[in-house]
Design an enzyme around this catalytic site. Sequence first.
Site, PDB file in Angstrom:
ATOM      1  N   TYR A 170       0.850  -1.204   0.000  1.00 35.57           N
ATOM      2  CA  TYR A 170       0.000   0.000   0.000  1.00 35.57           C
ATOM      3  C   TYR A 170       0.881   1.248   0.000  1.00 35.57           C
ATOM      4  CZ  TYR A 170      -3.822   3.169   1.099  1.00 35.57           C
ATOM      5  OH  TYR A 170      -4.737   4.194   1.058  1.00 35.57           O
ATOM      6  N   SER A 227      -6.540   0.705  -4.200  1.00 39.46           N
ATOM      7  CA  SER A 227      -6.652   2.133  -3.936  1.00 39.46           C
ATOM      8  C   SER A 227      -5.288   2.796  -4.145  1.00 39.46           C
ATOM      9  CB  SER A 227      -7.221   2.358  -2.539  1.00 39.46           C
ATOM     10  OG  SER A 227      -7.638   3.690  -2.373  1.00 39.46           O
ATOM     11  N   ASP A 278     -17.885   3.344  -7.435  1.00 41.50           N
ATOM     12  CA  ASP A 278     -16.782   3.822  -6.599  1.00 41.50           C
ATOM     13  C   ASP A 278     -16.742   5.347  -6.676  1.00 41.50           C
ATOM     14  OD1 ASP A 278     -14.500   4.381  -5.223  1.00 41.50           O
ATOM     15  OD2 ASP A 278     -13.261   2.865  -6.216  1.00 41.50           O
ATOM     16  N   HIS A 318     -15.872   1.387  -3.467  1.00 42.15           N
ATOM     17  CA  HIS A 318     -14.440   1.303  -3.206  1.00 42.15           C
ATOM     18  C   HIS A 318     -14.079   0.065  -2.394  1.00 42.15           C
ATOM     19  CE1 HIS A 318     -10.566   3.182  -3.503  1.00 42.15           C
ATOM     20  NE2 HIS A 318     -10.369   3.120  -2.194  1.00 42.15           N
TER      21      HIS A 318
END
Length: 689
Positions: A461, A541, A624, A659
């Site tokens: 991430y 994301s 989203d 999302h």
Amino acid sequence: MPSSPTPPYPQTPRGTVRETLFGETIADPYRWLENDVRTDPQVRDWVTVQSKLAADYLSTLPGRAAIERRMKTLWDYERFGLPERAGKRIFYQRNTGLQNQSPLYVQEGAAGTPRLLIDPNAWAKDGATALAEWKASDDGKRLVYAVQDGGTDWRTLKVLDVATGAVQSDDVQWAKFTGLAWAKDGAGFFYSRFPAPEGGATFQSLNLNQAVWYHAIGTPQSADRQMFATPDRPKLNHVAEVTEDGRWLLVRSSEGTDARFELTLIDLAAPKAAPRTLVRGLENSWALVGSVGQTFYFLTDLAAPRQRIVAIDVEAATPTPREIVPEGEAKLEEATIAGDRLVLSYLRDAKSEVRLATLDGRAAGTVALPGIGTVMLGEGTHADPTLFYSYGSYAVPTSIHTLDAATGRDSVFRAPKVAFDPAAFTVEQRFYASKDGTRVPMFVIRRKDATGPAPTILYGYGGFDISLTPGFSPAVLQWVEMGGTYVVANLRGGGEYGNAWHDGGRLANKQNVFDDCIAAAEYLVAQGIASKDGLALSGRSNGGLLVGAVVNQRPDLFAAAIPGVGVMDMLRFDRFTAGRYWVDDYGDPSKEADFRVLRAYSPYHNIRAGKAYPAIMVATADTDDRVVPGHSFKYAAALQAADIGDKPHLIRIETRAGHGSGKPTDKVIEEYADLWAFVAKWTGLKVPE
């Protein structure tokens, strides 16, 4: 891994949009794919064709049906959310296993019989309408809850009577990124909302002018009273909470994703009292730990990059922070008050530790945890020494514990039974050197009987001060059960080691995140953990951005890549919904210095023709409104148009999903079955039929 013929990609029309930004001409041929799929027939047709292409390809993959069957078995275990006490009642969510949404239960005390209070599974035929945030009144007689439809961040708030289960007439619209806080008398609640979007731009318009409101039970939304707003500063977000004694409304204001807040105090005992600034300037993190009368305890990074506890006398002539628990070597991640104790949850090398302290900061013991795992603290109160917390790890599903902070006694409140043996898996933490020598941790999850290199998924991430800590996922366990290895790298940009770790991977330092990821991939192969030509990269994301950027920079390292709901156009991310908040981490594309950094790694703008790319399955969803799907649409179209080899470059587009939050269990299982089958094919993992 031998390649297969490239699927016949549909012809995506190329537009002629070209812009000159800071002296550089930027082509954006797929700008039209930013339009809303609900209102633009051309985008809708493109989505239909791309979805069929991906579905047809996925249906040919060996073992995909077997993966889904086994995943359903692994997912079919009882799951519990963190409970909340209100009056004599305990509220918590519980999923029997394969329910699309988790119902809410209530029981009278610890020994009471659970009673179903809200079942969101009855709200929509496709299971895509979810119970989101909820909060019981202090006496436990009423509950305000948020309805999330199709994965959107927008919320509709409703109220029910806990004794009867009857839903009241109250209906509040346009709540988003909101807290929920009851007035002490239970006559109403505080929440945050934005103005209603204009011109059909519900899922794309920028979020501006959020305000805090009070809703009195039994009245229409039009009668709600505005408690706090900053029309002169429309970019500020405001979230409110009420102190334990009910006297104070504390409003925490922020502008972006950084934990930099202003604090405003409203005296609810004096209805006409003007809001009073407690902390001015968006400079530091402030989280209310609890209050005892006029003494407020805060978790803050003020003069403490790894955070500390301070107390403020809010009625002093000049409220000044007084240190209670100093900064330590480990990052202080969470804290709450339970009776006369502070319960402190630390991160040490991305693993949880829990300590106790008195309200004046003296050490009062530790809480023994089963091993490498993650703790989440429930909300405690000064009136009650007990609180709930959750514990889980990669091979251990989340259990709910009750902690008596006064005695240190710990007991299990709820624990699930699972269809596998946790002892059959190992979780190992390793450290590796990044390009600049920085020591970076990773978790390696494998079967205990694993030997030699194996097809491996590397997950990362690296952003927004978010820490990747051990947590249970049936999907991860299935990949490992099949003989694969799953690795989580704690890249810079996250919050694992405090502010310095976050700052080391954002803004002009963002390349460090990609370097950390590349170094992780090289380490896994060099150490014989990942098989050569058998490494896949995964992220969602901001992690989807990570995948896109790293694959552009080092396509040779990976056999497959699965970027999910990613931020792929770094020059226009700030134009939609919540995108404007992200300038804290990414920088502002309208400023030349930031533009230069963003242009250098933007996944959409840096696809390298002439290089052999891994197989790529882009994943997004039509609802989203956090990272609008146009990011993934444009990126997928650019991949398909580029000369980057003969491996497939496809896009999977979920319908009636957003999302991630609120996604029905059946859709989650279907998505993972598709992704794991795709990765298995291109990494060489043999899937049982």
